[in-house]
Design a protein around this motif. Structure first.
Motif, PDB file in Angstrom:
ATOM      1  N   ILE A  26       0.838  -1.188   0.000  1.00  0.00           N
ATOM      2  CA  ILE A  26       0.000   0.000   0.000  1.00  0.00           C
ATOM      3  C   ILE A  26       0.878   1.245   0.000  1.00  0.00           C
ATOM      4  O   ILE A  26       2.066   1.187   0.318  1.00  0.00           O
ATOM      5  CB  ILE A  26      -0.978   0.059   1.196  1.00  0.00           C
ATOM      6  N   VAL A  66      -3.865  -6.501  -1.699  1.00  0.00           N
ATOM      7  CA  VAL A  66      -3.744  -5.072  -1.993  1.00  0.00           C
ATOM      8  C   VAL A  66      -2.500  -4.888  -2.851  1.00  0.00           C
ATOM      9  O   VAL A  66      -1.527  -5.617  -2.708  1.00  0.00           O
ATOM     10  CB  VAL A  66      -3.665  -4.174  -0.732  1.00  0.00           C
ATOM     11  N   VAL A  73      -4.181   2.626  -5.301  1.00  0.00           N
ATOM     12  CA  VAL A  73      -4.058   1.443  -4.451  1.00  0.00           C
ATOM     13  C   VAL A  73      -5.303   0.606  -4.712  1.00  0.00           C
ATOM     14  O   VAL A  73      -6.420   1.107  -4.622  1.00  0.00           O
ATOM     15  CB  VAL A  73      -3.976   1.814  -2.953  1.00  0.00           C
TER      16      VAL A  73
END
Length: 130
Positions: A26, A66, A73
């Motif tokens: 992230i 993620v 993101v």
């Protein structure tokens, strides 16, 4: 959730950090009184602003996840619960996000895979101590 900082970039009054979680990478705005330490391990919570729904292939083997795609993101998690206002999206044992229903166009049910994205400028990262 656990977050290990890989990069820190200073942009005017913002500190942008990128790093790894247990389910991927992230990037976002660092929101803490102390500067981040590259290589440092932190427990963090996120605030995600202006999420946009993603149309992603629903392969259960790829969730949760993620990742970064340019300035975005991408979040893929499991809808764990729902109330009148929010979806509770599970990414890991210690990572549950609340996403406002009005922000996401589809109607999800418990157990559904949810995919959404946000600009890293819309992801705020808040460290905390246990």
């Amino acid at each position: 959730m656990r977050f290990v900082i890989e990069e820190a970039e200073y942009q005017e009054k913002l500190i942008i950090v990128a790093g790894n979680t247990t389910v991927g990478t992230i990037k976002g705005i660092w929101k803490y009184k102390q500067d981040p330490v590259v290589g440092g391990r932190y427990q963090v919570e996120l605030s995600i602003y202006y999420p946009s729904e993603c149309d992603i292939k629903q392969d259960k083997k790829l969730y949760p996840l993620v990742c970064l795609n340019d300035d975005m993101v991408i979040f893929k998690g499991i809808c764990e619960d729902i109330d009148e206002e929010v979806y509770f999206v599970r990414f890991d044992v210690d990572w549950l996000e609340m996403i406002e229903i009005k922000e996401i166009g589809s109607n999800y049910k418990k157990g559904d895979v949810m995919a959404f994205s946000a600009s890293y400028y819309g992801v705020e990262i808040y460290p905390y101590t246990l």
